[in-house]
Design a protein around this motif. Structure first.
Motif, mmCIF file in Angstrom:
data_model
loop_
_atom_site.group_PDB
_atom_site.id
_atom_site.type_symbol
_atom_site.label_atom_id
_atom_site.label_comp_id
_atom_site.label_asym_id
_atom_site.label_seq_id
_atom_site.Cartn_x
_atom_site.Cartn_y
_atom_site.Cartn_z
ATOM 1 N N ARG A 195 4.420 -6.642 -8.968
ATOM 2 C CA ARG A 195 3.389 -5.623 -8.759
ATOM 3 C C ARG A 195 3.862 -4.227 -9.157
ATOM 4 O O ARG A 195 3.296 -3.216 -8.765
ATOM 5 C CB ARG A 195 2.914 -5.677 -7.307
ATOM 6 C CG ARG A 195 2.080 -6.953 -7.078
ATOM 7 C CD ARG A 195 1.927 -7.388 -5.643
ATOM 8 N NE ARG A 195 1.137 -6.478 -4.837
ATOM 9 C CZ ARG A 195 0.742 -6.752 -3.582
ATOM 10 N NH1 ARG A 195 1.045 -7.932 -3.037
ATOM 11 N NH2 ARG A 195 0.045 -5.877 -2.905
ATOM 12 N N HIS A 255 6.849 -2.511 -8.888
ATOM 13 C CA HIS A 255 7.770 -1.665 -8.125
ATOM 14 C C HIS A 255 9.204 -1.965 -8.569
ATOM 15 O O HIS A 255 9.663 -3.100 -8.475
ATOM 16 C CB HIS A 255 7.621 -1.929 -6.631
ATOM 17 C CG HIS A 255 6.238 -1.680 -6.115
ATOM 18 N ND1 HIS A 255 5.813 -0.455 -5.652
ATOM 19 C CD2 HIS A 255 5.173 -2.517 -6.001
ATOM 20 C CE1 HIS A 255 4.557 -0.539 -5.266
ATOM 21 N NE2 HIS A 255 4.138 -1.775 -5.468
ATOM 22 N N VAL A 309 4.694 -6.031 0.291
ATOM 23 C CA VAL A 309 4.122 -5.145 -0.726
ATOM 24 C C VAL A 309 2.729 -4.681 -0.321
ATOM 25 O O VAL A 309 2.315 -3.552 -0.645
ATOM 26 C CB VAL A 309 4.120 -5.831 -2.110
ATOM 27 C CG1 VAL A 309 3.555 -4.893 -3.174
ATOM 28 C CG2 VAL A 309 5.546 -6.225 -2.493
ATOM 29 N N ASN A 310 1.987 -5.491 0.422
ATOM 30 C CA ASN A 310 0.677 -5.049 0.916
ATOM 31 C C ASN A 310 0.831 -3.820 1.810
ATOM 32 O O ASN A 310 0.042 -2.879 1.724
ATOM 33 C CB ASN A 310 -0.021 -6.172 1.676
ATOM 34 C CG ASN A 310 -0.593 -7.237 0.765
ATOM 35 O OD1 ASN A 310 -0.498 -7.139 -0.455
ATOM 36 N ND2 ASN A 310 -1.174 -8.263 1.354
ATOM 37 N N GLU A 332 1.843 -0.790 -0.517
ATOM 38 C CA GLU A 332 0.751 -0.311 -1.353
ATOM 39 C C GLU A 332 -0.380 0.259 -0.513
ATOM 40 O O GLU A 332 -1.039 1.223 -0.930
ATOM 41 C CB GLU A 332 0.266 -1.443 -2.258
ATOM 42 C CG GLU A 332 1.318 -1.820 -3.303
ATOM 43 C CD GLU A 332 0.819 -2.814 -4.338
ATOM 44 O OE1 GLU A 332 -0.276 -3.389 -4.148
ATOM 45 O OE2 GLU A 332 1.565 -3.018 -5.325
ATOM 46 N N GLU A 342 0.777 3.737 0.056
ATOM 47 C CA GLU A 342 0.641 4.589 -1.129
ATOM 48 C C GLU A 342 -0.806 4.947 -1.411
ATOM 49 O O GLU A 342 -1.105 6.043 -1.877
ATOM 50 C CB GLU A 342 1.252 3.880 -2.333
ATOM 51 C CG GLU A 342 2.766 3.783 -2.290
ATOM 52 C CD GLU A 342 3.346 3.161 -3.541
ATOM 53 O OE1 GLU A 342 4.353 3.695 -4.039
ATOM 54 O OE2 GLU A 342 2.807 2.153 -4.014
ATOM 55 N N GLN A 343 -1.710 4.029 -1.106
ATOM 56 C CA GLN A 343 -3.139 4.278 -1.347
ATOM 57 C C GLN A 343 -3.771 5.111 -0.241
ATOM 58 O O GLN A 343 -4.904 5.570 -0.371
ATOM 59 C CB GLN A 343 -3.869 2.943 -1.498
ATOM 60 C CG GLN A 343 -3.453 2.163 -2.721
ATOM 61 C CD GLN A 343 -3.868 0.695 -2.680
ATOM 62 O OE1 GLN A 343 -4.686 0.300 -1.834
ATOM 63 N NE2 GLN A 343 -3.309 -0.110 -3.566
#
Length: 345
Positions: A43, A45, A336-337, A340, A343-344
């Protein structure tokens, strides 16, 4: 997100552990972090090697005698009998109530019991290398925040939040999240939060900061009346001395769903806002996942996006430090969820 990772995590590779008295393959495996790395790369990173040495802060937070034991434990084990190379040492006696813990025994297994809280934390030939490199990654993450960056992930393995000043336990040897927080403080910050969202209470982290007011420790976890580590993590543990009021536990029963868990997280965010810290360290355990083999919450993979989004609402420099999570195949996706979602946010 910037991610620190040392390949030395593969050096800690024990073959079995004792879980509830049964000999089983290790839940805390190399494959856990392998899958996290695959998910990060898939994804977009990138991972980089640690660029700071944790030795100094390790000796600040952990007893140097304990650290020396960890550094030399495998060599001591082999010195007893070269055939021990094919075996894993486990403690069989502990200095519980009425027994003395102020005299270090000569017997290796007795020393192992002195420095262990359980018999489910197996040592292997490369344990020290892996633990030290994980600590280096956590300290590097803290330094990354100190350089003015907003967020970072330390892919540390083995995990750390059960390790105290002079003991290992719960797969943990050095307390990576605590080392990151201490680094932030030593480099000039006045107040830091450690938020532990692992299914299991971060007893080691609590014990390290229980009498301090420069670290607010908050843990969301399974009720210790039924869940490991059993002997710490109750709601009435609020800190002592200068630290009174700076330790907050949210124990929850087995079967807790995401909405119920989220209510506790919202309360924790209010606690953090009131404390007004300069940085946030997250003990990122993903064993709250519904399919985790040793945990009993029901959070789903998609829920972890919302967890990251909620954490981002604090608008604080944030270091994510990897802890538990034993549904190996889904672990990378879940990690990662969170990142992210943050980050979002």
């Amino acid at each position: 997100m910037h991610c620190f990772l040392s390949d030395s995590y593969r050096d800690h590779n024990p073959k079995y552990e004792y879980f509830r008295g049964e000999k089983v393959p290790c839940f805390e495996s190399v494959e856990r972090l392998d899958n996290i790395v695959k998910a990060l790369q898939a994804r977009g990173h990138k991972t980089v090697s640690p660029d700071h040495d944790a030795t100094g802060v390790i000796h600040t937070l952990h007893d140097p005698v304990y650290v020396q034991f960890l550094e030399t434990a495998w060599q001591q084990w082999l010195a007893l009998d070269p055939a021990n190379e094919a075996l894993q040492p486990f403690p069989s006696v502990w200095p519980t109530r009425t027994l003395r813990d102020d005299v270090v025994p000569d017997n290796f297994i007795a020393k192992l019991g002195l420095y262990s809280m359980d018999n489910g934390t197996p040592l292997a030939q490369g344990t020290w290398r892996a633990a030290k490199s994980g600590a280096d990654a956590a300290v590097s993450a803290a330094q990354y925040l100190l350089n003015g960056n907003g967020s970072v992930f330390s892919a540390s393995r083995p995990p750390g939040h059960h390790a105290g000043r002079d003991f290992m336990g719960g797969y943990c040897f050095l307390n990576n999240a605590a080392l990151a927080a201490q680094t932030l403080l030593e480099q000039g910050m006045k107040k830091v939060v450690i938020l532990d969202i692992d299914y299991h209470h971060g007893n080691g982290t609590q014990s390290l900061f229980y009498d301090r007011d420069d670290v607010l420790f908050i843990s969301l976890h399974g009720d210790p009346k039924t869940e490991f580590p059993f002997y710490l993590g109750h709601g009435d543990e609020a800190g002592e001395g200068k630290g009174e009021g700076y330790n907050i536990n949210y124990p929850m029963p087995a079967g807790t769903n995401f909405d119920q868990w989220l209510q506790c997280l919202e309360q924790a965010l209010e606690n953090i806002h009131s404390f007004q810290p300069e940085a946030l360290v997250i003990s990122l355990g993903l064993d709250t996942f519904a399919e985790d083999p040793i945990s009993k919450f029901t959070i789903q993979s998609d829920d972890f996006f919302k967890v990251g989004h909620k954490l981002a609402s604090l608008r604080l420099p944030t270091a994510f430090i990897m802890e538990g999570g034993y549904a190996t195949e889904a672990l990378g996706t879940n990690v990662v969820n969170v990142l992210e979602g943050f980050e979002q946010g």
